[in-house]
Design a protein around this motif. Structure first.
Motif, mmCIF file in Angstrom:
data_model
loop_
_atom_site.group_PDB
_atom_site.id
_atom_site.type_symbol
_atom_site.label_atom_id
_atom_site.label_comp_id
_atom_site.label_asym_id
_atom_site.label_seq_id
_atom_site.Cartn_x
_atom_site.Cartn_y
_atom_site.Cartn_z
ATOM 1 N N ASP A 81 0.802 -1.220 0.000
ATOM 2 C CA ASP A 81 0.000 0.000 0.000
ATOM 3 C C ASP A 81 0.842 1.280 0.000
ATOM 4 O O ASP A 81 0.310 2.381 0.139
ATOM 5 N N SER A 82 2.147 1.147 -0.157
ATOM 6 C CA SER A 82 3.006 2.335 -0.165
ATOM 7 C C SER A 82 4.298 2.003 -0.906
ATOM 8 O O SER A 82 4.520 0.867 -1.336
ATOM 9 N N GLY A 83 5.161 3.006 -1.031
ATOM 10 C CA GLY A 83 6.447 2.817 -1.685
ATOM 11 C C GLY A 83 6.493 3.482 -3.047
ATOM 12 O O GLY A 83 5.464 3.781 -3.657
ATOM 13 N N SER A 84 7.702 3.730 -3.507
ATOM 14 C CA SER A 84 7.903 4.405 -4.789
ATOM 15 C C SER A 84 9.279 4.075 -5.336
ATOM 16 O O SER A 84 10.245 3.918 -4.573
ATOM 17 N N LYS A 85 9.383 4.017 -6.653
ATOM 18 C CA LYS A 85 10.668 3.826 -7.312
ATOM 19 C C LYS A 85 11.647 4.939 -6.945
ATOM 20 O O LYS A 85 12.866 4.739 -6.954
ATOM 21 N N ASN A 86 11.126 6.124 -6.620
ATOM 22 C CA ASN A 86 11.982 7.273 -6.334
ATOM 23 C C ASN A 86 12.830 7.079 -5.079
ATOM 24 O O ASN A 86 13.819 7.789 -4.886
ATOM 25 N N LEU A 87 12.435 6.137 -4.227
ATOM 26 C CA LEU A 87 13.196 5.864 -3.012
ATOM 27 C C LEU A 87 14.372 4.936 -3.268
ATOM 28 O O LEU A 87 15.203 4.728 -2.382
ATOM 29 N N TYR A 88 14.454 4.369 -4.476
ATOM 30 C CA TYR A 88 15.434 3.318 -4.730
ATOM 31 C C TYR A 88 16.396 3.667 -5.851
ATOM 32 O O TYR A 88 16.948 2.775 -6.502
ATOM 33 N N SER A 89 16.638 4.954 -6.036
ATOM 34 C CA SER A 89 17.621 5.349 -7.046
ATOM 35 C C SER A 89 18.991 4.787 -6.703
ATOM 36 O O SER A 89 19.787 4.485 -7.605
ATOM 37 N N ARG A 108 0.688 0.089 -9.280
ATOM 38 C CA ARG A 108 -0.444 0.584 -8.499
ATOM 39 C C ARG A 108 -0.511 -0.132 -7.142
ATOM 40 O O ARG A 108 -0.066 -1.264 -7.004
ATOM 41 N N LEU A 109 -1.068 0.567 -6.158
ATOM 42 C CA LEU A 109 -1.052 0.095 -4.782
ATOM 43 C C LEU A 109 -2.461 -0.041 -4.220
ATOM 44 O O LEU A 109 -3.430 0.483 -4.767
ATOM 45 N N SER A 110 -2.559 -0.736 -3.113
ATOM 46 C CA SER A 110 -3.807 -0.835 -2.365
ATOM 47 C C SER A 110 -4.068 0.500 -1.649
ATOM 48 O O SER A 110 -3.116 1.151 -1.205
ATOM 49 N N PRO A 111 -5.321 0.929 -1.551
ATOM 50 C CA PRO A 111 -6.553 0.225 -1.896
ATOM 51 C C PRO A 111 -7.045 0.440 -3.327
ATOM 52 O O PRO A 111 -8.110 -0.056 -3.678
ATOM 53 N N ALA A 112 -6.283 1.145 -4.153
ATOM 54 C CA ALA A 112 -6.732 1.396 -5.524
ATOM 55 C C ALA A 112 -6.904 0.090 -6.290
ATOM 56 O O ALA A 112 -7.837 -0.066 -7.078
ATOM 57 N N VAL A 113 -5.953 -0.836 -6.082
ATOM 58 C CA VAL A 113 -6.060 -2.160 -6.698
ATOM 59 C C VAL A 113 -5.663 -3.207 -5.667
ATOM 60 O O VAL A 113 -5.039 -2.892 -4.646
ATOM 61 N N ARG A 114 -5.999 -4.448 -5.962
ATOM 62 C CA ARG A 114 -5.544 -5.559 -5.125
ATOM 63 C C ARG A 114 -4.316 -6.194 -5.764
ATOM 64 O O ARG A 114 -3.888 -5.820 -6.849
ATOM 65 N N VAL A 115 -3.763 -7.171 -5.078
ATOM 66 C CA VAL A 115 -2.491 -7.750 -5.495
ATOM 67 C C VAL A 115 -2.521 -8.316 -6.919
ATOM 68 O O VAL A 115 -1.527 -8.162 -7.650
ATOM 69 N N PRO A 116 -3.597 -8.954 -7.372
ATOM 70 C CA PRO A 116 -3.586 -9.391 -8.780
ATOM 71 C C PRO A 116 -3.353 -8.246 -9.760
ATOM 72 O O PRO A 116 -2.648 -8.430 -10.769
ATOM 73 N N GLY A 117 -3.891 -7.065 -9.479
ATOM 74 C CA GLY A 117 -3.637 -5.902 -10.326
ATOM 75 C C GLY A 117 -2.193 -5.449 -10.243
ATOM 76 O O GLY A 117 -1.608 -4.999 -11.242
ATOM 77 N N MET A 118 -1.592 -5.566 -9.050
ATOM 78 C CA MET A 118 -0.166 -5.226 -8.896
ATOM 79 C C MET A 118 0.699 -6.191 -9.713
ATOM 80 O O MET A 118 1.664 -5.771 -10.357
ATOM 81 N N ALA A 119 0.364 -7.484 -9.658
ATOM 82 C CA ALA A 119 1.109 -8.477 -10.432
ATOM 83 C C ALA A 119 0.998 -8.181 -11.926
ATOM 84 O O ALA A 119 1.976 -8.291 -12.670
ATOM 85 N N ASP A 120 -0.205 -7.786 -12.371
ATOM 86 C CA ASP A 120 -0.386 -7.411 -13.778
ATOM 87 C C ASP A 120 0.507 -6.227 -14.139
ATOM 88 O O ASP A 120 1.146 -6.215 -15.201
#
Length: 304
Positions: A81-89, A108-120
Protein backbone atom coordinates in the motif's frame (compact mmCIF):
# COMPACT_ATOMS: atom_id res chain seq x y z
CA UNK A 1 12.23 12.85 19.84
CA UNK A 2 15.25 11.62 21.79
CA UNK A 3 16.96 10.90 18.50
CA UNK A 4 16.48 14.51 17.37
CA UNK A 5 17.86 15.84 20.68
CA UNK A 6 20.94 13.67 20.20
CA UNK A 7 21.34 14.94 16.63
CA UNK A 8 21.57 18.55 17.77
CA UNK A 9 24.40 17.63 20.15
CA UNK A 10 26.62 16.82 17.17
CA UNK A 11 28.86 19.80 16.26
CA UNK A 12 27.61 21.68 13.21
CA UNK A 13 30.94 21.26 11.41
CA UNK A 14 30.76 17.47 11.83
CA UNK A 15 27.22 17.39 10.47
CA UNK A 16 28.30 19.39 7.44
CA UNK A 17 31.19 16.98 6.90
CA UNK A 18 28.88 13.93 7.13
CA UNK A 19 26.40 15.37 4.63
CA UNK A 20 29.26 16.41 2.34
CA UNK A 21 30.73 12.90 2.38
CA UNK A 22 27.33 11.37 1.59
CA UNK A 23 26.86 13.83 -1.29
CA UNK A 24 30.33 13.11 -2.68
CA UNK A 25 29.72 9.37 -2.46
CA UNK A 26 26.39 9.67 -4.28
CA UNK A 27 27.90 11.89 -6.96
CA UNK A 28 30.74 9.41 -7.49
CA UNK A 29 28.21 6.58 -7.74
CA UNK A 30 25.87 8.44 -10.08
CA UNK A 31 28.52 9.75 -12.45
CA UNK A 32 29.17 6.45 -14.29
CA UNK A 33 25.42 5.91 -14.85
CA UNK A 34 22.67 7.58 -16.83
CA UNK A 35 19.06 7.68 -15.63
CA UNK A 36 16.04 8.03 -17.89
CA UNK A 37 13.07 8.91 -15.67
CA UNK A 38 9.33 8.34 -15.67
CA UNK A 39 8.94 6.24 -18.80
CA UNK A 40 5.32 5.02 -19.17
CA UNK A 41 5.08 1.26 -19.54
CA UNK A 42 1.32 1.36 -20.10
CA UNK A 43 -0.09 3.40 -22.96
CA UNK A 44 -1.94 6.56 -21.98
CA UNK A 45 -5.07 5.41 -23.80
CA UNK A 46 -5.40 2.28 -21.64
CA UNK A 47 -8.58 2.47 -19.51
CA UNK A 48 -6.64 1.80 -16.29
CA UNK A 49 -3.63 4.04 -17.05
CA UNK A 50 -2.19 5.72 -13.96
CA UNK A 51 0.29 8.48 -14.82
CA UNK A 52 2.04 8.24 -11.44
CA UNK A 53 2.18 4.47 -11.01
CA UNK A 54 2.55 3.10 -14.55
CA UNK A 55 6.06 4.51 -14.97
CA UNK A 56 9.61 3.26 -14.56
CA UNK A 57 13.18 4.56 -14.53
CA UNK A 58 16.06 3.02 -16.48
CA UNK A 59 19.65 3.23 -15.20
CA UNK A 60 22.36 2.34 -17.68
CA UNK A 61 26.16 2.54 -17.56
CA UNK A 62 27.49 5.59 -19.42
CA UNK A 63 30.42 3.57 -20.73
CA UNK A 64 29.55 2.08 -24.10
CA UNK A 65 29.65 -1.66 -24.59
CA UNK A 66 29.84 -3.71 -27.77
CA UNK A 67 27.61 -6.31 -26.09
CA UNK A 68 24.17 -5.95 -24.57
CA UNK A 69 24.23 -6.01 -20.78
CA UNK A 70 22.14 -8.11 -18.36
CA UNK A 71 18.99 -6.45 -17.04
CA UNK A 72 17.56 -6.36 -13.51
CA UNK A 73 13.99 -5.17 -12.93
CA UNK A 74 13.67 -4.03 -9.30
CA UNK A 75 10.25 -4.06 -7.58
CA UNK A 76 9.96 -1.97 -4.42
CA UNK A 77 8.30 -3.05 -1.20
CA UNK A 78 5.92 -1.14 1.05
CA UNK A 79 3.27 -3.44 2.51
CA UNK A 80 1.37 -3.47 -0.82
CA UNK A 81 0.00 0.00 0.00
CA UNK A 82 3.01 2.34 -0.17
CA UNK A 83 6.45 2.82 -1.68
CA UNK A 84 7.90 4.41 -4.79
CA UNK A 85 10.67 3.83 -7.31
CA UNK A 86 11.98 7.27 -6.33
CA UNK A 87 13.20 5.86 -3.01
CA UNK A 88 15.43 3.32 -4.73
CA UNK A 89 17.62 5.35 -7.05
CA UNK A 90 20.58 4.07 -5.02
CA UNK A 91 19.77 0.54 -6.21
CA UNK A 92 19.58 1.65 -9.83
CA UNK A 93 22.84 3.61 -9.58
CA UNK A 94 24.75 0.79 -7.95
CA UNK A 95 23.51 -1.83 -10.39
CA UNK A 96 24.44 0.39 -13.34
CA UNK A 97 27.89 0.89 -11.85
CA UNK A 98 28.27 -2.88 -11.95
CA UNK A 99 27.60 -3.15 -15.70
CA UNK A 100 23.91 -3.94 -15.30
CA UNK A 101 21.00 -2.12 -16.92
CA UNK A 102 18.56 -1.53 -14.05
CA UNK A 103 14.84 -0.89 -14.35
CA UNK A 104 13.16 0.46 -11.21
CA UNK A 105 9.37 0.37 -11.46
CA UNK A 106 6.27 1.81 -9.88
CA UNK A 107 3.03 -0.16 -9.76
CA UNK A 108 -0.44 0.58 -8.50
CA UNK A 109 -1.05 0.10 -4.78
CA UNK A 110 -3.81 -0.84 -2.36
CA UNK A 111 -6.55 0.22 -1.90
CA UNK A 112 -6.73 1.40 -5.52
CA UNK A 113 -6.06 -2.16 -6.70
CA UNK A 114 -5.54 -5.56 -5.13
CA UNK A 115 -2.49 -7.75 -5.49
CA UNK A 116 -3.59 -9.39 -8.78
CA UNK A 117 -3.64 -5.90 -10.33
CA UNK A 118 -0.17 -5.23 -8.90
CA UNK A 119 1.11 -8.48 -10.43
CA UNK A 120 -0.39 -7.41 -13.78
CA UNK A 121 1.40 -4.05 -13.53
CA UNK A 122 4.74 -5.71 -12.78
CA UNK A 123 4.24 -8.11 -15.70
CA UNK A 124 3.45 -5.19 -18.00
CA UNK A 125 6.62 -3.42 -16.84
CA UNK A 126 8.65 -6.55 -17.62
CA UNK A 127 6.92 -6.78 -21.00
CA UNK A 128 7.91 -3.17 -21.75
CA UNK A 129 11.46 -4.06 -20.71
CA UNK A 130 11.61 -7.04 -23.03
CA UNK A 131 10.42 -4.89 -25.93
CA UNK A 132 12.49 -1.74 -25.34
CA UNK A 133 15.50 -2.41 -23.14
CA UNK A 134 17.85 -2.97 -26.10
CA UNK A 135 17.46 0.77 -26.79
CA UNK A 136 19.26 1.32 -23.46
CA UNK A 137 21.95 -1.30 -24.02
CA UNK A 138 20.16 -4.08 -22.15
CA UNK A 139 19.77 -7.66 -23.31
CA UNK A 140 16.06 -8.64 -23.65
CA UNK A 141 17.11 -12.27 -23.39
CA UNK A 142 18.71 -11.74 -19.97
CA UNK A 143 16.01 -10.15 -17.82
CA UNK A 144 16.03 -10.87 -14.09
CA UNK A 145 13.58 -9.66 -11.45
CA UNK A 146 14.55 -8.46 -7.99
CA UNK A 147 12.47 -7.20 -5.09
CA UNK A 148 12.36 -6.50 -1.37
CA UNK A 149 9.46 -7.26 0.98
CA UNK A 150 6.15 -7.08 -0.94
CA UNK A 151 8.22 -6.46 -4.06
CA UNK A 152 10.09 -9.69 -3.38
CA UNK A 153 6.83 -11.61 -3.28
CA UNK A 154 5.77 -10.05 -6.58
CA UNK A 155 9.17 -10.79 -8.13
CA UNK A 156 8.88 -14.43 -7.06
CA UNK A 157 5.40 -14.66 -8.57
CA UNK A 158 6.61 -13.26 -11.90
CA UNK A 159 9.43 -15.79 -11.98
CA UNK A 160 7.26 -18.85 -11.37
CA UNK A 161 3.81 -18.02 -12.80
CA UNK A 162 3.75 -17.93 -16.59
CA UNK A 163 0.02 -17.18 -16.66
CA UNK A 164 0.52 -13.60 -15.44
CA UNK A 165 2.47 -12.90 -18.63
CA UNK A 166 0.06 -14.81 -20.86
CA UNK A 167 -2.85 -12.65 -19.68
CA UNK A 168 -0.73 -9.55 -20.37
CA UNK A 169 0.15 -10.38 -23.95
CA UNK A 170 3.36 -12.42 -23.71
CA UNK A 171 3.31 -16.06 -24.80
CA UNK A 172 6.64 -16.70 -23.07
CA UNK A 173 7.81 -15.72 -19.60
CA UNK A 174 10.88 -13.50 -20.21
CA UNK A 175 12.19 -13.78 -16.63
CA UNK A 176 15.46 -15.74 -16.48
CA UNK A 177 15.88 -15.65 -12.71
CA UNK A 178 14.95 -13.87 -9.49
CA UNK A 179 16.77 -12.21 -6.60
CA UNK A 180 14.50 -12.13 -3.55
CA UNK A 181 15.50 -9.87 -0.66
CA UNK A 182 13.51 -10.65 2.51
CA UNK A 183 10.43 -11.41 0.38
CA UNK A 184 6.93 -11.03 1.85
CA UNK A 185 3.82 -12.85 0.68
CA UNK A 186 5.33 -16.09 -0.58
CA UNK A 187 2.57 -17.99 1.23
CA UNK A 188 -0.30 -15.61 1.94
CA UNK A 189 -2.75 -18.51 1.64
CA UNK A 190 -1.50 -20.04 4.89
CA UNK A 191 -0.74 -16.68 6.51
CA UNK A 192 -4.23 -15.23 6.03
CA UNK A 193 -5.94 -18.44 7.08
CA UNK A 194 -4.12 -18.36 10.43
CA UNK A 195 -4.30 -14.61 11.19
CA UNK A 196 -1.70 -15.27 13.89
CA UNK A 197 -0.47 -11.72 14.51
CA UNK A 198 -2.18 -8.50 15.66
CA UNK A 199 -3.14 -6.31 12.72
CA UNK A 200 -3.20 -9.13 10.17
CA UNK A 201 -6.69 -8.11 9.03
CA UNK A 202 -5.08 -5.15 7.25
CA UNK A 203 -3.88 -7.57 4.56
CA UNK A 204 -7.44 -8.38 3.59
CA UNK A 205 -7.47 -4.99 1.86
CA UNK A 206 -4.75 -5.79 -0.74
CA UNK A 207 -5.52 -9.53 -0.92
CA UNK A 208 -9.30 -9.53 -0.48
CA UNK A 209 -11.28 -12.32 1.17
CA UNK A 210 -11.22 -14.92 -1.61
CA UNK A 211 -8.95 -17.78 -0.54
CA UNK A 212 -8.43 -18.75 -4.18
CA UNK A 213 -6.80 -15.35 -4.73
CA UNK A 214 -4.59 -15.82 -1.66
CA UNK A 215 -3.33 -19.07 -3.15
CA UNK A 216 -2.97 -17.76 -6.70
CA UNK A 217 -0.90 -14.78 -5.51
CA UNK A 218 1.42 -16.94 -3.38
CA UNK A 219 4.52 -18.04 -5.27
CA UNK A 220 4.84 -21.13 -3.07
CA UNK A 221 1.88 -22.74 -4.87
CA UNK A 222 2.86 -21.66 -8.39
CA UNK A 223 6.50 -22.76 -8.42
CA UNK A 224 7.29 -25.81 -10.55
CA UNK A 225 10.25 -27.85 -11.73
CA UNK A 226 10.71 -25.58 -14.76
CA UNK A 227 10.95 -22.40 -12.69
CA UNK A 228 14.11 -20.32 -13.26
CA UNK A 229 17.00 -20.16 -10.77
CA UNK A 230 16.83 -17.83 -7.79
CA UNK A 231 18.88 -16.17 -5.08
CA UNK A 232 16.98 -15.84 -1.80
CA UNK A 233 18.04 -13.84 1.25
CA UNK A 234 16.33 -13.25 4.56
CA UNK A 235 17.41 -11.58 7.76
CA UNK A 236 17.85 -13.56 10.96
CA UNK A 237 15.88 -10.84 12.80
CA UNK A 238 13.17 -10.27 10.22
CA UNK A 239 9.44 -10.76 10.83
CA UNK A 240 8.48 -14.35 11.75
CA UNK A 241 5.96 -14.56 8.90
CA UNK A 242 8.63 -13.71 6.34
CA UNK A 243 11.18 -16.05 7.90
CA UNK A 244 8.72 -18.94 7.96
CA UNK A 245 7.37 -18.55 4.43
CA UNK A 246 10.86 -18.07 2.98
CA UNK A 247 12.04 -21.27 4.64
CA UNK A 248 9.02 -23.13 3.22
CA UNK A 249 9.72 -21.69 -0.23
CA UNK A 250 13.35 -22.82 0.00
CA UNK A 251 12.24 -26.33 0.95
CA UNK A 252 9.75 -26.44 -1.92
CA UNK A 253 12.46 -25.39 -4.39
CA UNK A 254 14.66 -28.18 -3.03
CA UNK A 255 11.87 -30.73 -3.52
CA UNK A 256 11.35 -29.64 -7.12
CA UNK A 257 15.04 -29.47 -7.94
CA UNK A 258 14.97 -25.76 -8.83
CA UNK A 259 18.46 -24.30 -8.73
CA UNK A 260 18.71 -21.63 -6.07
CA UNK A 261 20.78 -20.12 -3.31
CA UNK A 262 19.32 -19.46 0.15
CA UNK A 263 21.03 -17.48 2.91
CA UNK A 264 19.93 -16.13 6.27
CA UNK A 265 21.97 -13.01 7.03
CA UNK A 266 22.95 -12.79 10.67
CA UNK A 267 21.68 -9.81 12.64
CA UNK A 268 19.67 -8.28 9.79
CA UNK A 269 16.18 -6.88 10.35
CA UNK A 270 13.62 -6.41 7.57
CA UNK A 271 14.47 -2.79 6.73
CA UNK A 272 18.20 -3.45 7.02
CA UNK A 273 17.88 -6.09 4.34
CA UNK A 274 17.20 -3.38 1.75
CA UNK A 275 19.25 -0.50 3.16
CA UNK A 276 22.35 -2.71 2.92
CA UNK A 277 22.00 -2.37 -0.86
CA UNK A 278 23.35 1.16 -0.46
CA UNK A 279 26.82 -0.41 -0.13
CA UNK A 280 28.25 -1.30 -3.52
CA UNK A 281 30.12 -4.44 -2.46
CA UNK A 282 27.31 -5.85 -0.35
CA UNK A 283 27.03 -9.67 -0.38
CA UNK A 284 23.83 -9.55 -2.43
CA UNK A 285 25.48 -7.50 -5.18
CA UNK A 286 28.53 -9.75 -5.22
CA UNK A 287 26.46 -12.88 -5.67
CA UNK A 288 24.06 -11.14 -8.06
CA UNK A 289 26.95 -10.32 -10.42
CA UNK A 290 27.88 -13.99 -10.64
CA UNK A 291 24.24 -15.10 -10.85
CA UNK A 292 23.38 -12.92 -13.85
CA UNK A 293 26.82 -13.45 -15.39
CA UNK A 294 28.17 -9.93 -15.47
CA UNK A 295 31.30 -10.12 -17.63
CA UNK A 296 34.35 -10.36 -15.30
CA UNK A 297 36.39 -7.18 -15.22
CA UNK A 298 33.84 -5.22 -17.27
CA UNK A 299 32.89 -2.68 -14.63
CA UNK A 300 34.39 -0.44 -11.92
CA UNK A 301 33.14 -2.71 -9.14
CA UNK A 302 35.41 -5.53 -10.28
CA UNK A 303 38.43 -3.62 -9.00
CA UNK A 304 37.25 -4.44 -5.49
Amino acid sequence: MAGFRLLWQIPAALLVLIFLLVFINEFATARPSQRTKDIPYVTADSPDFDADRHVLDVYQPRRKSAQLRPVVVFIHGGNWDSGSKNLYSFVGRRLARQEVVAVIINYRLSPAVRVPGMADDCARAVRWTSEHIAEFGGDPNRIFVMGHSAGGGLAALLAVDNSVFEKNGLARNPVKGAILDDPAGLDMFDYLKKMAYPGDKQYLVPFGKDTAVWRAMSALYQVNAQSPPMLIYTGSRTYPGIAGSTQKFHERLQQLGVKHGYKVLAGKKHVGMVTQLYWKNNLIYRELREFIKVKPGSGPEKRG
